[in-house]
Design a protein around this motif. Sequence first.
Motif, mmCIF file in Angstrom:
data_model
loop_
_atom_site.group_PDB
_atom_site.id
_atom_site.type_symbol
_atom_site.label_atom_id
_atom_site.label_comp_id
_atom_site.label_asym_id
_atom_site.label_seq_id
_atom_site.Cartn_x
_atom_site.Cartn_y
_atom_site.Cartn_z
ATOM 1 N N GLY A 66 0.858 -0.780 -0.147
ATOM 2 C CA GLY A 66 0.176 -0.048 0.310
ATOM 3 C C GLY A 66 0.675 1.322 -0.067
ATOM 4 N N GLY A 67 0.001 2.396 -0.971
ATOM 5 C CA GLY A 67 1.057 3.492 -1.109
ATOM 6 C C GLY A 67 2.963 2.990 -1.178
ATOM 7 N N CYS A 68 3.092 2.584 -2.238
ATOM 8 C CA CYS A 68 4.689 1.993 -1.650
ATOM 9 C C CYS A 68 5.486 3.252 -2.416
ATOM 10 C CB CYS A 68 5.266 0.590 -2.855
ATOM 11 S SG CYS A 68 6.468 0.501 -2.552
ATOM 12 N N ILE A 69 6.455 3.777 -2.319
ATOM 13 C CA ILE A 69 7.470 4.075 -2.628
ATOM 14 C C ILE A 69 8.330 3.284 -3.627
ATOM 15 C CG2 ILE A 69 8.567 6.111 -2.210
ATOM 16 C CD1 ILE A 69 5.959 7.024 -1.167
ATOM 17 N N ARG A 70 7.998 3.480 -4.312
ATOM 18 C CA ARG A 70 8.676 2.047 -5.473
ATOM 19 C C ARG A 70 10.151 3.036 -6.001
ATOM 20 N NH1 ARG A 70 2.680 0.678 -7.684
ATOM 21 N NH2 ARG A 70 3.696 2.074 -9.089
ATOM 22 N N MET A 116 -1.707 -1.007 -4.476
ATOM 23 C CA MET A 116 -2.620 0.256 -4.500
ATOM 24 C C MET A 116 -1.796 1.304 -4.109
ATOM 25 S SD MET A 116 -5.840 0.223 -2.711
ATOM 26 C CE MET A 116 -6.956 -1.300 -3.508
ATOM 27 N N GLN A 117 -2.644 2.162 -5.352
ATOM 28 C CA GLN A 117 -1.692 3.534 -4.776
ATOM 29 C C GLN A 117 -2.190 4.739 -4.180
ATOM 30 O OE1 GLN A 117 1.562 2.195 -4.439
ATOM 31 N NE2 GLN A 117 2.767 3.258 -5.848
ATOM 32 N N THR A 118 -1.922 5.608 -3.809
ATOM 33 C CA THR A 118 -2.468 7.265 -3.759
ATOM 34 C C THR A 118 -1.638 8.169 -5.175
ATOM 35 O OG1 THR A 118 -1.344 8.251 -1.981
ATOM 36 C CG2 THR A 118 -3.309 6.044 -1.136
ATOM 37 N N GLU A 119 -3.266 8.641 -4.889
ATOM 38 C CA GLU A 119 -1.961 10.497 -5.798
ATOM 39 C C GLU A 119 -0.636 10.703 -5.674
ATOM 40 O OE1 GLU A 119 -4.565 13.417 -7.233
ATOM 41 O OE2 GLU A 119 -6.451 11.940 -7.704
ATOM 42 N N SER A 120 -0.546 10.627 -4.125
ATOM 43 C CA SER A 120 0.607 11.148 -4.028
ATOM 44 C C SER A 120 1.961 10.399 -4.526
ATOM 45 C CB SER A 120 0.874 11.032 -2.142
ATOM 46 O OG SER A 120 -0.260 12.470 -1.557
ATOM 47 N N GLU A 121 1.925 9.092 -4.054
ATOM 48 C CA GLU A 121 2.620 8.360 -4.556
ATOM 49 C C GLU A 121 3.852 8.604 -6.302
ATOM 50 O OE1 GLU A 121 1.068 7.193 -1.289
ATOM 51 O OE2 GLU A 121 0.758 5.755 -2.886
ATOM 52 N N ASN A 122 2.211 8.861 -6.649
ATOM 53 C CA ASN A 122 2.403 8.781 -8.610
ATOM 54 C C ASN A 122 2.866 9.847 -9.117
ATOM 55 O OD1 ASN A 122 1.705 6.385 -8.860
ATOM 56 N ND2 ASN A 122 -0.757 6.602 -9.277
ATOM 57 N N LEU A 161 -11.291 1.083 0.201
ATOM 58 C CA LEU A 161 -10.759 0.671 -0.922
ATOM 59 C C LEU A 161 -9.595 -0.199 -0.751
ATOM 60 C CD1 LEU A 161 -10.659 3.671 -3.177
ATOM 61 C CD2 LEU A 161 -12.501 1.549 -3.279
ATOM 62 N N PHE A 162 -8.578 -0.449 0.463
ATOM 63 C CA PHE A 162 -7.599 -0.770 0.661
ATOM 64 C C PHE A 162 -8.684 -1.985 1.778
ATOM 65 C CE2 PHE A 162 -4.919 3.077 0.595
ATOM 66 C CZ PHE A 162 -4.329 2.286 -0.141
ATOM 67 N N ALA A 163 -9.188 -2.291 2.338
ATOM 68 C CA ALA A 163 -9.985 -3.529 2.589
ATOM 69 C C ALA A 163 -10.730 -4.243 1.334
ATOM 70 C CB ALA A 163 -11.302 -3.457 3.683
ATOM 71 N N ASP A 172 -4.711 2.406 -8.791
ATOM 72 C CA ASP A 172 -4.469 3.031 -7.894
ATOM 73 C C ASP A 172 -6.228 4.314 -7.913
ATOM 74 O OD1 ASP A 172 -2.048 4.030 -9.427
ATOM 75 O OD2 ASP A 172 -2.829 3.937 -11.148
ATOM 76 N N VAL A 173 -5.709 5.010 -6.457
ATOM 77 C CA VAL A 173 -6.938 5.199 -6.125
ATOM 78 C C VAL A 173 -7.080 7.134 -5.335
ATOM 79 C CG1 VAL A 173 -8.016 5.787 -3.318
ATOM 80 C CG2 VAL A 173 -6.642 3.664 -4.277
#
Length: 367
Positions: free
Chosen positions: A238-242, A274-280, A350-352, A304-305
């Motif tokens: 979740g929210g991975c800083i890839r 599962m990524q939020t807008e912040s990471e992208n 959504l994460f659930a 992408d959320v």
Amino acid sequence: MITDIIEIPITSDSYPFSSADRYLNLSQYGYVEKEYYVKGTANVYKTVGEMGEVDIKTKDVPYTNRIIIREPKDVSKFSGHVVVEIINPTSFMEIERMWIHGYRKLLRDGDIYIGITSKPNTFAKLIEFDKERYECLSWPNECEDPFDFDLEEAYKKGNLPDIDIRYEPGLFWDMLTDLAWLLRGNSSLNPLKAYAPKYIHLTGWSQSGAYLVRYLNSFAYRDEVKKDGCVFDGYFAGGCIRHWVIPVNQYEVTYDYSYKLTRVEYVEQPYISMQTESENSQTNSYSTQRQDSDQWNFMYRNYDVTGSSHDTMYNYVNYYQNDPDLIRINHLPKYIGKHERANDYPSHILFAAGGTTSRKRTHKIDK
């Protein structure tokens, strides 16, 4: 190798850091919270190949770590699923982000949650919180060679200011593998022996999501790790800083790793990202995106959320309920963002759902 697991007594005066039982009253859900010291030995590794191949650098370093377990009191209520979270250490505090996102569903379904301390930079706050409870934690650096880089230059490159010659975070990889195999077996040390878990999933948020990527690329499919099966049945990042390649030991923090290590290259079990807008938008994670796949060697899904952010009031502030213990150690999470009003997007729903997707795909493969 894990040599001992010792349950830590919980009293009104001594209880786990960031105790979910104190926040949520787990007994109302039929759950109990337990904390353990995990003692054993682990190897420290070094990178030897462009694709993340590793070899042993230092063998059999003794350590003492901790895990937190939330389990149904009634064994018959257990779903068969164990979710192991790599507890996020980025703020120098133990933050169970994936638990916060998913605890409602975990408790409803009868899953067992295990959080494992993933980096010794959190020890200082744990000890400040309760010295008697946590001062025995130890991840020693038995190598103790001088760093071959300037610390200030390392920090300028974006590394966290948590590089410390006294400890070695590279012990974590074996800790994680050995815990997973212990949970699957019949050893008297297994704290879940009575539950007989069927599926064990690995999850992590942000930096801990990047740990998942490195674990898959460098460890999960080594012969010594997978043995005669899979160490984990599924993965949920979740929210991975890839773009952040986690070094296998702290001496590698300035390495210029191959770009291929910023993404999952091979995975035989279901992997949900599962990524939020912040990471992208802010950490360039979109550039490491992979295509969805059902290939046997790349079981991958990305979601992408839209509208969500890395930190929200829900997943970073509200859960802690102005905890007086966190106020006492001056580490109560506070929302810091560019908008006056913090993002309160209900991304936990959504994460659930993402966790449900991971479970269904695991069941499909199992059949």
